[in-house]
Motif scaffolding. Sequence first.
Motif, PDB file in Angstrom:
ATOM      1  N   LEU A  65      42.580  57.936  23.326  1.00 13.21           N
ATOM      2  CA  LEU A  65      41.220  58.084  22.804  1.00 13.21           C
ATOM      3  C   LEU A  65      40.676  59.468  23.112  1.00 13.21           C
ATOM      4  CD1 LEU A  65      38.555  57.056  21.595  1.00 13.21           C
ATOM      5  CD2 LEU A  65      37.994  56.109  23.847  1.00 13.21           C
ATOM      6  N   LEU A  66      40.847  59.938  24.360  1.00 15.81           N
ATOM      7  CA  LEU A  66      40.342  61.246  24.754  1.00 15.81           C
ATOM      8  C   LEU A  66      41.035  62.367  23.974  1.00 15.81           C
ATOM      9  CD1 LEU A  66      39.945  60.882  28.635  1.00 15.81           C
ATOM     10  CD2 LEU A  66      38.129  61.039  26.915  1.00 15.81           C
ATOM     11  N   LEU A  67      42.344  62.208  23.744  1.00 11.70           N
ATOM     12  CA  LEU A  67      43.064  63.216  22.970  1.00 11.70           C
ATOM     13  C   LEU A  67      42.537  63.283  21.537  1.00 11.70           C
ATOM     14  CD1 LEU A  67      46.761  62.667  24.184  1.00 11.70           C
ATOM     15  CD2 LEU A  67      45.277  64.633  24.653  1.00 11.70           C
ATOM     16  N   ALA A  68      42.307  62.090  20.949  1.00  9.98           N
ATOM     17  CA  ALA A  68      41.760  62.040  19.590  1.00  9.98           C
ATOM     18  C   ALA A  68      40.363  62.650  19.548  1.00  9.98           C
ATOM     19  CB  ALA A  68      41.736  60.602  19.087  1.00  9.98           C
ATOM     20  N   MET A  69      39.565  62.364  20.584  1.00 12.37           N
ATOM     21  CA  MET A  69      38.210  62.907  20.653  1.00 12.37           C
ATOM     22  C   MET A  69      38.225  64.425  20.810  1.00 12.37           C
ATOM     23  SD  MET A  69      36.069  60.271  20.511  1.00 12.37           S
ATOM     24  CE  MET A  69      34.583  60.323  21.471  1.00 12.37           C
ATOM     25  N   LEU A  70      39.189  64.927  21.574  1.00 11.80           N
ATOM     26  CA  LEU A  70      39.302  66.372  21.745  1.00 11.80           C
ATOM     27  C   LEU A  70      39.684  67.053  20.436  1.00 11.80           C
ATOM     28  CD1 LEU A  70      41.059  66.620  25.236  1.00 11.80           C
ATOM     29  CD2 LEU A  70      38.758  67.400  24.655  1.00 11.80           C
ATOM     30  N   GLN A  71      40.560  66.412  19.663  1.00 10.45           N
ATOM     31  CA  GLN A  71      40.919  66.960  18.356  1.00 10.45           C
ATOM     32  C   GLN A  71      39.707  66.971  17.427  1.00 10.45           C
ATOM     33  OE1 GLN A  71      44.224  64.523  17.093  1.00 10.45           O
ATOM     34  NE2 GLN A  71      45.734  65.840  18.087  1.00 10.45           N
ATOM     35  N   GLY A  72      38.949  65.876  17.447  1.00  9.97           N
ATOM     36  CA  GLY A  72      37.723  65.813  16.645  1.00  9.97           C
ATOM     37  C   GLY A  72      36.709  66.849  17.090  1.00  9.97           C
ATOM     38  N   THR A  73      36.622  67.066  18.413  1.00 11.86           N
ATOM     39  CA  THR A  73      35.714  68.076  18.953  1.00 11.86           C
ATOM     40  C   THR A  73      36.129  69.465  18.487  1.00 11.86           C
ATOM     41  OG1 THR A  73      35.278  66.729  20.923  1.00 11.86           O
ATOM     42  CG2 THR A  73      34.749  69.076  21.057  1.00 11.86           C
ATOM     43  N   GLY A  74      37.443  69.707  18.430  1.00 11.95           N
ATOM     44  CA  GLY A  74      37.944  70.996  17.945  1.00 11.95           C
ATOM     45  C   GLY A  74      37.490  71.264  16.521  1.00 11.95           C
ATOM     46  N   VAL A 107      35.853  60.462  14.285  1.00 14.06           N
ATOM     47  CA  VAL A 107      36.891  59.958  15.183  1.00 14.06           C
ATOM     48  C   VAL A 107      36.330  58.859  16.083  1.00 14.06           C
ATOM     49  CG1 VAL A 107      38.397  60.567  17.128  1.00 14.06           C
ATOM     50  CG2 VAL A 107      38.228  62.093  15.163  1.00 14.06           C
ATOM     51  N   ALA A 108      35.119  59.085  16.593  1.00 12.89           N
ATOM     52  CA  ALA A 108      34.480  58.089  17.462  1.00 12.89           C
ATOM     53  C   ALA A 108      34.182  56.799  16.701  1.00 12.89           C
ATOM     54  CB  ALA A 108      33.195  58.662  18.056  1.00 12.89           C
ATOM     55  N   GLN A 109      33.704  56.926  15.471  1.00 13.86           N
ATOM     56  CA  GLN A 109      33.434  55.749  14.644  1.00 13.86           C
ATOM     57  C   GLN A 109      34.695  54.934  14.391  1.00 13.86           C
ATOM     58  OE1 GLN A 109      31.388  57.320  11.108  1.00 13.86           O
ATOM     59  NE2 GLN A 109      29.682  55.977  11.582  1.00 13.86           N
ATOM     60  N   ARG A 111      38.030  50.235  15.543  1.00 17.28           N
ATOM     61  CA  ARG A 111      39.368  49.744  15.853  1.00 17.28           C
ATOM     62  C   ARG A 111      39.393  48.955  17.157  1.00 17.28           C
ATOM     63  NH1 ARG A 111      41.463  54.243  15.425  1.00 17.28           N
ATOM     64  NH2 ARG A 111      41.520  54.871  17.612  1.00 17.28           N
ATOM     65  N   GLU A 112      38.643  49.404  18.144  1.00 23.79           N
ATOM     66  CA  GLU A 112      38.657  48.766  19.457  1.00 23.79           C
ATOM     67  C   GLU A 112      37.489  47.802  19.665  1.00 23.79           C
ATOM     68  OE1 GLU A 112      38.910  51.750  22.454  1.00 23.79           O
ATOM     69  OE2 GLU A 112      40.553  52.821  21.479  1.00 23.79           O
ATOM     70  N   THR A 113      36.636  47.687  18.633  1.00 23.56           N
ATOM     71  CA  THR A 113      35.424  46.844  18.730  1.00 23.56           C
ATOM     72  C   THR A 113      34.682  47.112  20.044  1.00 23.56           C
ATOM     73  OG1 THR A 113      36.632  44.963  19.679  1.00 23.56           O
ATOM     74  CG2 THR A 113      36.406  45.038  17.258  1.00 23.56           C
ATOM     75  N   SER A 114      34.424  48.389  20.285  1.00 21.61           N
ATOM     76  CA  SER A 114      33.754  48.810  21.507  1.00 21.61           C
ATOM     77  C   SER A 114      32.842  49.988  21.201  1.00 21.61           C
ATOM     78  CB  SER A 114      34.784  49.212  22.572  1.00 21.61           C
ATOM     79  OG  SER A 114      34.158  49.846  23.675  1.00 21.61           O
ATOM     80  N   THR A 115      31.759  50.090  21.949  1.00 19.24           N
ATOM     81  CA  THR A 115      30.840  51.228  21.785  1.00 19.24           C
ATOM     82  C   THR A 115      31.215  52.396  22.691  1.00 19.24           C
ATOM     83  OG1 THR A 115      29.327  50.294  23.441  1.00 19.24           O
ATOM     84  CG2 THR A 115      28.914  49.736  21.124  1.00 19.24           C
ATOM     85  N   MET A 116      32.245  52.224  23.514  1.00 18.79           N
ATOM     86  CA  MET A 116      32.645  53.281  24.436  1.00 18.79           C
ATOM     87  C   MET A 116      32.979  54.592  23.734  1.00 18.79           C
ATOM     88  SD  MET A 116      33.022  54.409  27.435  1.00 18.79           S
ATOM     89  CE  MET A 116      32.800  52.907  28.400  1.00 18.79           C
ATOM     90  N   PRO A 117      33.732  54.578  22.611  1.00 21.53           N
ATOM     91  CA  PRO A 117      34.011  55.852  21.930  1.00 21.53           C
ATOM     92  C   PRO A 117      32.740  56.579  21.486  1.00 21.53           C
ATOM     93  CG  PRO A 117      35.500  54.155  21.144  1.00 21.53           C
ATOM     94  CD  PRO A 117      34.473  53.464  21.991  1.00 21.53           C
ATOM     95  N   LEU A 118      31.730  55.830  21.055  1.00 24.40           N
ATOM     96  CA  LEU A 118      30.469  56.457  20.652  1.00 24.40           C
ATOM     97  C   LEU A 118      29.758  57.068  21.855  1.00 24.40           C
ATOM     98  CD1 LEU A 118      29.172  53.754  18.142  1.00 24.40           C
ATOM     99  CD2 LEU A 118      30.289  55.918  17.608  1.00 24.40           C
ATOM    100  N   PHE A 119      29.851  56.398  22.992  1.00 20.89           N
ATOM    101  CA  PHE A 119      29.259  56.929  24.218  1.00 20.89           C
ATOM    102  C   PHE A 119      29.957  58.222  24.629  1.00 20.89           C
ATOM    103  CE2 PHE A 119      29.375  57.322  28.864  1.00 20.89           C
ATOM    104  CZ  PHE A 119      28.014  57.386  29.139  1.00 20.89           C
ATOM    105  N   VAL A 120      31.286  58.214  24.555  1.00 25.62           N
ATOM    106  CA  VAL A 120      32.057  59.410  24.898  1.00 25.62           C
ATOM    107  C   VAL A 120      31.705  60.564  23.951  1.00 25.62           C
ATOM    108  CG1 VAL A 120      34.371  60.407  25.076  1.00 25.62           C
ATOM    109  CG2 VAL A 120      33.941  58.078  25.892  1.00 25.62           C
TER     110      VAL A 120
END
Length: 211
Positions: free
Chosen positions: A4-13, A168-170, A175-184
């Motif tokens: 998840l963090l790797l995907a978020m970093l790519q999205g951040t890039g 990416v967060a959405q 996919r994980e049915t969690s709000t954690m990616p949105l928080f990150v």
Amino acid sequence: MKELLLAMLQGTGTSVKIFFLTLLFSLPLGLPLAAARMSKSPLLSLPAKFIMLIIRGTPLILQLMFVYFAPYYIFKVSWDRFTAAIIAMSVNYAAYFAEIYRGGIESIPQGQYEAGKVLGFTRMQTFFRIVLPQVIKRILPATGNEVITLVKDTALAQVIGVSELFRVAQNAASRETSTMPLFVAGVFYFIMNWVVSTVFVRIEKKLDYYK
């Protein structure tokens, strides 16, 4: 969590690329637009006013969709999503920066130009050597606010399918049915805005000699 963090970093890039490219094009583009807006010639001022009215009077999300889809429906040509996002956001922010520039330039007393003339400067030399440094100092707070807004507006690129941080967060949240990616994602946006705010505070301190 690592994936998840790797995907978020790519999205951040991608978000950072959108941010810097938009600034790269919109900051200089706003200056001639401001000059046209302030021109005494109706041939320049009226089109500039109309363009700025349209851009500032319609949502950025609508402009993104128009820039991406309109060329295909009108000219039967298309460009990639990332390019469309950069064009739409650069034009949008150029209009807002143009108004900031106009306000800063018009706030400088006419006596500054007269003083430059007495010193033997041309009007152009007076503007760049005397007026512009004062304008930069005055418009920094408003410019900083727009730049901070731009960091958050990069999320709108996802409406035309650009895989930036928010998209990416959405996808991860669904996919994980969690709000954690949105928080990150929120933490990532906060860090980026903190960096931008810090940079502008330091620039303002360096320009404190312009009182």
